[in-house]
Design a protein around this motif. Structure first.
Motif, mmCIF file in Angstrom:
data_model
loop_
_atom_site.group_PDB
_atom_site.id
_atom_site.type_symbol
_atom_site.label_atom_id
_atom_site.label_comp_id
_atom_site.label_asym_id
_atom_site.label_seq_id
_atom_site.Cartn_x
_atom_site.Cartn_y
_atom_site.Cartn_z
ATOM 1 N N THR A 1 1.455 -0.820 11.825
ATOM 2 C CA THR A 1 2.681 0.160 11.546
ATOM 3 C C THR A 1 2.441 1.386 10.502
ATOM 4 O OG1 THR A 1 3.679 -1.415 10.283
ATOM 5 C CG2 THR A 1 4.121 -1.978 12.291
ATOM 6 N N GLY A 2 1.607 0.861 9.726
ATOM 7 C CA GLY A 2 1.372 1.695 8.610
ATOM 8 C C GLY A 2 2.612 1.892 7.413
ATOM 9 N N SER A 3 3.375 0.625 7.379
ATOM 10 C CA SER A 3 4.346 0.623 6.502
ATOM 11 C C SER A 3 4.348 -0.989 6.281
ATOM 12 C CB SER A 3 5.713 1.029 7.348
ATOM 13 O OG SER A 3 6.729 0.584 6.408
ATOM 14 N N TYR A 4 4.832 -1.227 5.053
ATOM 15 C CA TYR A 4 5.063 -2.745 4.603
ATOM 16 C C TYR A 4 6.390 -3.278 4.729
ATOM 17 C CZ TYR A 4 0.760 -3.545 2.399
ATOM 18 O OH TYR A 4 -0.702 -3.690 2.264
ATOM 19 N N THR A 5 7.451 -2.320 5.503
ATOM 20 C CA THR A 5 8.919 -2.863 5.505
ATOM 21 C C THR A 5 8.928 -3.965 6.360
ATOM 22 O OG1 THR A 5 9.498 -0.280 5.300
ATOM 23 C CG2 THR A 5 11.110 -2.149 6.360
ATOM 24 N N VAL A 6 8.289 -3.899 7.569
ATOM 25 C CA VAL A 6 8.389 -5.177 8.352
ATOM 26 C C VAL A 6 7.469 -6.343 7.847
ATOM 27 C CG1 VAL A 6 7.838 -6.166 10.789
ATOM 28 C CG2 VAL A 6 8.689 -3.796 10.384
ATOM 29 N N PRO A 7 6.220 -6.048 7.303
ATOM 30 C CA PRO A 7 5.641 -7.502 6.579
ATOM 31 C C PRO A 7 6.466 -7.877 5.584
ATOM 32 C CG PRO A 7 4.097 -5.637 6.892
ATOM 33 C CD PRO A 7 5.360 -5.121 7.291
#
Length: 553
Positions: free
Chosen positions: A448-454
């Motif tokens: 995803t290239g983002s740490y929002t979901v993790p």
């Protein structure tokens, strides 16, 4: 020197009776007294109903310390020495594990210079194997501790960890050998040394167990702050090989500390032979303490805590990368340092709180998991570096709370005989979520290239796990296995042991406890009611049971 402190002069017989060391109770003297263990007892009126012992008989019962081992001294030179030794062991073990990143950078550079295209991932696997092995083999450490003792287990752990680091110094350019020497050998040694470090505290402390556990577990935070600059200096001045040898020498302190760990509680009783049990069954029961798995509260705790830890290490592992992508140009090390510092402070603070009267330690641990989960959920929503640092300070504080309560809760649920394996099994079950969580978060970030979901997914398991821990309030353990042994005065003068607290004497059943009865008033811890109705009592100072009406209480 014996592994366990010797019990008193009384001997526990196979049939559950406790007799003096000479095997019998001395006959009554001319004044109607009975002498047991060489102590003379006060004369009382004759027994009217003929039940119990002879006229004017006073039977001296062994105190709880003689049945279960000595009560924790809660102080003294040896107790404080044990605490300091456990602090050093904890600090050395997790100080090296937490600061592996310092070695990772140099090791990765060496592998890159050798032309290895996967240098970074291979170097990271060495450290991952070390922490995974430490938690996974904690179960083995718990079983081994009950089998061979705290001292030998800690000694073996010190030898393995020091030997693993020493061997690693000769294989700095052979990554496969480092997987074994540093990842597995050092990790196994750390596992064998860490579990006894928590278990030994309950042998020497009871009233101050929370405070002492907080101090000991703070050792990892102190060493995590101190070691990075020291290792940087050693690597720059002497190189990787010499640094690993110095680390090996520091690990040898664990061997020295093992000689301080003198247990006060006896080991668990061997399993009883019952019809239908095979030799394999008996062998397994002699290794694994199955009694702790009969306690519903422990089962819930041992399953819910690992569930809550699926996202526990995600912020620790990915915090630096998160700062780089979200707040470019800011210090990537400060948030992790904040977690380490406040974690140590939290262990001390909540260790003190846990010992306060009326404080529920399980609720404290649930609060810590909820706080960590909420902060993890809020991390991707931060738009300020200052707010991020504030969140990490809170996260570290409750991380310290969670860690410091593991030992005290294990003793509270399973008692001294089951606490060692309880800690070992909990850490072993936690090894899987602690190891799986960070790689899964990394794969999601790569996609995803983002740490929002993790981070959102990492914040949910602590909330779910802490909520499920409320199930503990809905179950009731079988008290037969958990209740302390009770002594019963028999008509022939022997002292019979009962585990349910119900004693039969003279055809009448009495439920008044003989030992360990809590009383808020009265003389020497004995309630006025028990004294007035003629029930026997144990005087804490003289360890004496007085029988005045022929009924054993």
């Amino acid at each position: 020197m014996a592994e366990n402190e010797p019990l008193n002069e009384t001997q526990k017989q196979v049939n559950g009776r406790i007799l003096p060391s000479n095997g019998h109770i001395s006959p009554a003297s001319s004044n109607g007294q009975v002498h047991a263990n060489g102590r003379s007892l006060v004369k009382t009126p004759s027994l009217a109903n003929g039940n119990g012992a002879a006229n004017g008989t006073h039977i001296e019962a062994p105190c709880c310390r003689d049945i279960h081992g000595k009560e924790p001294p809660d102080g003294g030179a040896r107790a404080w020495l044990v605490m300091v030794s456990a602090f050093l062991c904890n600090g050395i073990i997790f100080g090296f594990i937490n600061t592996y990143g310092v070695l990772h950078s140099l090791l990765s550079d060496r592998l890159t210079a050798l032309g290895d295209p996967e240098a970074s991932s291979k170097a990271a696997l060495v450290g991952s194997l070390a922490i995974g092995t430490t938690f996974l083999f904690s179960t083995v450490a718990g079983c081994l501790t009950d089998k061979i003792g705290l001292r030998l287990t800690t000694f073996a752990g010190g030898v393995l960890s020091a030997g693993g680091l020493l061997l690693s110094s000769f294989f700095t350019e052979n990554i496969s050998a480092l997987y074994f020497s540093y990842g597995i050998m050092f990790g196994l040694g750390a596992a064998l040394a860490y579990t006894p470090t928590l278990a030994i505290l309950g042998h020497y402390f009871k009233r101050y167990l929370g405070k002492v556990s907080g101090f000991v577990t703070a050792g990892s935070s102190v060493f995590t702050v101190i070691l990075p600059p020291c290792l940087d200096s050693l690597l720059g001045g002497y190189g990787l090989e010499a640094t690993l040898r110095i680390m090996s020498l520091m690990s040898a302190f664990i061997i020295v500390c093992s000689f301080v760990y003198k247990p006060l509680h006896p080991p668990p009783d061997p399993p009883k032979k019952k019809p239908g049990r095979s030799r394999i069954n008996l062998f397994l029961r002699s290794i694994v303490n199955v009694e702790i798995w009969k306690r519903k509260r422990f089962v819930i705790w041992a399953l819910c805590v690992p569930l809550a830890l699926f996202g526990y290490f995600v912020p620790y592992v990915h915090m630096m990368q998160f700062v780089k992508t979200t707040f470019p140009g800011e210090d990537v090390n400060l948030p992790v340092m904040c977690i380490g510092i406040t974690s140590g402070i939290g262990r001390l603070i909540f260790g003190i709180i846990a010992d306060m009267p009326g404080v529920n330690r399980m609720y404290l641990q649930q609060l810590s998991l909820v706080s960590i989960g909420v902060v993890t959920l809020l991390l991707p929503l931060t738009n300020s570096y200052v707010v991020l640092v504030s969140f990490t300070l809170v996260m570290g504080l409750f991380d310290g709370c969670f860690i410091s309560l593991l030992g005290p809760i294990a003793y509270e649920i399973c008692g001294p005989s089951g606490a060692t394996q309880a800690i070992g099994f909990l850490l072993g079950l936690s090894s899987i979520p602690l190891t799986v969580g960070p790689p899964v978060a990394g794969m999601i970030f790569d996609g995803t290239g983002s740490y929002t979901v993790p981070f959102v997914l990492a914040g949910l398991p602590p909330l779910v796990g802490s909520s499920l821990l409320f199930l503990i309030k809905c179950v009731k353990d079988d008290n037969n296995a958990a209740s302390p042994l009770r002594a019963v005065a028999l008509p022939n003068g022997d002292i019979e042991i009962a585990s349910n607290g119900n004693h039969v004497s003279g055809g009448t059943k009495s439920s008044a406890p003989l030992m360990g009865a809590a009383a808020t008033n009265g003389v020497n811890g004995v309630s006025p009611t028990a004294l007035s109705n003629g029930h026997g009592h144990v005087d804490n100072g003289t360890e004496k049971l007085t029988v005045t009406d022929g009924s054993a209480s």
